[in-house]
Design a protein around this motif. Structure first.
Motif, PDB file in Angstrom:
ATOM      1  N   THR A   8     -14.143  -0.424   2.592  1.00 45.16           N
ATOM      2  CA  THR A   8     -13.157  -0.651   1.528  1.00 45.16           C
ATOM      3  C   THR A   8     -13.184  -2.079   0.999  1.00 45.16           C
ATOM      4  O   THR A   8     -12.289  -2.466   0.254  1.00 45.16           O
ATOM      5  N   HIS A  48       7.312  -2.893  -4.985  1.00 42.25           N
ATOM      6  CA  HIS A  48       5.902  -3.229  -5.150  1.00 42.25           C
ATOM      7  C   HIS A  48       5.706  -4.477  -6.009  1.00 42.25           C
ATOM      8  O   HIS A  48       4.778  -5.250  -5.778  1.00 42.25           O
ATOM      9  N   LEU A  69       1.152   3.799  -3.439  1.00 43.22           N
ATOM     10  CA  LEU A  69       0.589   5.149  -3.422  1.00 43.22           C
ATOM     11  C   LEU A  69       1.276   6.076  -4.424  1.00 43.22           C
ATOM     12  O   LEU A  69       0.599   6.706  -5.250  1.00 43.22           O
ATOM     13  N   THR A  79      -7.083   1.865   3.536  1.00 47.38           N
ATOM     14  CA  THR A  79      -6.640   0.483   3.730  1.00 47.38           C
ATOM     15  C   THR A  79      -5.409   0.422   4.620  1.00 47.38           C
ATOM     16  O   THR A  79      -5.252  -0.519   5.416  1.00 47.38           O
ATOM     17  N   ILE A  80      -4.528   1.404   4.512  1.00 49.37           N
ATOM     18  CA  ILE A  80      -3.364   1.460   5.406  1.00 49.37           C
ATOM     19  C   ILE A  80      -3.832   1.564   6.861  1.00 49.37           C
ATOM     20  O   ILE A  80      -3.279   0.913   7.750  1.00 49.37           O
ATOM     21  N   CYS A 101       0.831  -1.208   0.000  1.00 50.75           N
ATOM     22  CA  CYS A 101       0.000   0.000   0.000  1.00 50.75           C
ATOM     23  C   CYS A 101       0.865   1.258   0.000  1.00 50.75           C
ATOM     24  O   CYS A 101       0.561   2.230  -0.699  1.00 50.75           O
ATOM     25  N   TRP A 104      -8.553   6.072  -5.944  1.00 52.06           N
ATOM     26  CA  TRP A 104      -7.693   4.923  -5.617  1.00 52.06           C
ATOM     27  C   TRP A 104      -6.737   5.292  -4.474  1.00 52.06           C
ATOM     28  O   TRP A 104      -6.500   4.492  -3.572  1.00 52.06           O
ATOM     29  N   ALA A 126     -10.667  -3.400  -1.880  1.00 50.90           N
ATOM     30  CA  ALA A 126      -9.568  -4.254  -1.438  1.00 50.90           C
ATOM     31  C   ALA A 126      -9.585  -5.592  -2.171  1.00 50.90           C
ATOM     32  O   ALA A 126      -8.534  -6.129  -2.536  1.00 50.90           O
ATOM     33  N   ASP A 156      -6.575   3.654  -0.829  1.00 53.87           N
ATOM     34  CA  ASP A 156      -5.298   3.088  -0.399  1.00 53.87           C
ATOM     35  C   ASP A 156      -4.947   3.572   1.002  1.00 53.87           C
ATOM     36  O   ASP A 156      -4.510   2.788   1.865  1.00 53.87           O
TER      37      ASP A 156
END
Length: 395
Positions: free
Chosen positions: A200, A136, A33, A349-350, A29, A342, A204, A346
């Motif tokens: 999310t 990544h 970014l 989600t972190i 994540c 997005w 996700a 993100d």
């Protein structure tokens, strides 16, 4: 209503799948970014090659003149690929390597499509964005790194699905979106973890699933080569790579391919002997002109000697899935608004992953009984309960 045994099984599955993958998902994540905005960052930092504004009224330079200009910069290398940016056809990017085989030792030359003048030699294998990309994609470990991250992605999907199964029975006495601010910090974080995880959920799942598919890219390309290309190239079997001196004009190969698919545009050309072509063909990959079809490729094989199109195979379903998943993973379908969405998801989600890790680390801290009685696993990230704790306290 699920039985107590089923809930224990789902809790165990959610707990360990999320614990194993959480740290790696946090890394993905964080590195993902800046990659969402890689074009915008390139423009701001000046690393993105841009075509100069010139008054050019005549015909554009032929592709062969462009290739000649690029080869002059690196005469000891061979051309593997030539491509154009999806949003700007005024620049050709020529990739040159020591041999046609796949390698990380490459040089890229940007050439003006109008004048065949070299504009720059951008380095895509160094700098901050390259480090983010390698972390990544494969953790600097090549194919094993990709497959490892793919396995972590599968665990993330399992954690999300198991979290959804646990969410309903464990939160049935609370209204959706409730954050019990009068409780302990741990319970407040638990409620926030549950809420953000559910919000999310779809994103996700999409990003996790497409990320898993992307890690299989090398294997899927090899499968296509074995399944399709070997059959198409049976008449050429045993022949060496067509030498440069015996190849026809590349511009003609491009014109022939576009004549076969008049409603498509060029994506890139793979040269003889490279991973995406054969030893005997220029493989011209064309794309559509709509937001969706622009991500789908149609290969046209053009004989490197004669310049005649010999085949235009349809890509198999698994390569189509790969091509669709790659831009969807980074939010490349809807322009800047989708990229911003997005990025926001993100960031959320972190928070989900970080809060899940916090809740797991705090699982053995003493808590008031009312808070313990209402604690429950979240829909994503680490669970909030030790496996040794009595399941009867869940409400």
């Amino acid at each position: 209503m699920a039985s107590a045994r089923a809930l224990r099984t789902w809790t165990w599955l959610h707990s360990w799948s999320s614990l194993v993958c959480t740290v790696f998902m946090l890394l993905l994540c964080l590195t993902g970014l800046p990659l969402i905005f890689h074009h915008e960052i390139g423009h701001l930092t000046g690393t993105e090659v841009e075509a100069p504004d010139i008054d050019h009224r005549g015909p554009r330079a032929s592709l062969d003149a462009v290739l000649q200009a690029a080869r002059a910069r690196h005469p000891e290398r061979v051309v593997q690929f030539v491509s154009q940016d999806e949003d700007d056809d005024r620049i050709w990017f020529v990739t040159l390597t020591p041999t046609p085989e796949p390698t990380d030792d490459f040089r890229s030359v940007a050439v003006d499509a109008r004048t065949a003048q070299v504009l720059a030699e951008p380095r895509f294998d160094e700098g901050f964005m390259w480090v983010m990309f390698k972390l990544h994609v494969d953790l600097f470990a090549g194919l094993p790194g990709k497959l490892f991250l793919g396995a972590m992605g599968l665990l993330l999907v399992i954690a999300i699905v198991s979290g959804v199964v646990l969410y309903a029975p464990f939160m049935r006495k609370l209204e959706f979106g409730t954050v019990r601010r009068d409780r302990s910090p741990r319970v407040r974080w638990l409620d926030l973890h549950n809420l953000l995880g559910i919000v999310t959920l779809v994103w996700a799942l999409v990003v996790g699933a497409t990320g898993v598919i992307n890690t299989w890219a090398d294997l899927l390309v090899k499968a296509w080569q074995v399944e399709t290309m070997n059959t198409l190239l049976a008449p050429y079997r045993g022949q060496p790579v067509v030498p440069q001196a015996r190849r026809g004009p590349v511009q003609r190969a491009l014109d022939v391919a576009l004549a076969q698919q008049p409603h498509k545009r060029l994506s890139f050309i793979a040269f003889p002997g490279t991973a995406f072509s054969s030893p005997h063909h220029h493989t011209v990959f064309l794309r559509g002109q709509t937001p969706l079809s622009s991500k789908l490729l149609q290969p046209v094989l053009v004989d490197a000697r004669s310049g005649e199109a010999t085949a235009a195979p349809t890509l198999p379903w698994y390569l189509t899935a790969l091509l669709v998943s790659q831009p969807l993973h980074f939010g490349d379908y809807g322009g800047l608004p989708m990229k911003i969405l997005w990025a926001l998801l993100d960031l959320v989600t972190i928070v989900v992953l970080g809060s899940g890790l916090y809740l797991w680390l705090q699982r053995r801290q003493p808590r008031p009984l009312p808070d313990e009685a209402r604690a429950a696993p979240g829909p994503a990230g680490a669970t909030t309960r030790s496996l040794s704790e009595p399941q009867g306290t869940l409400r």
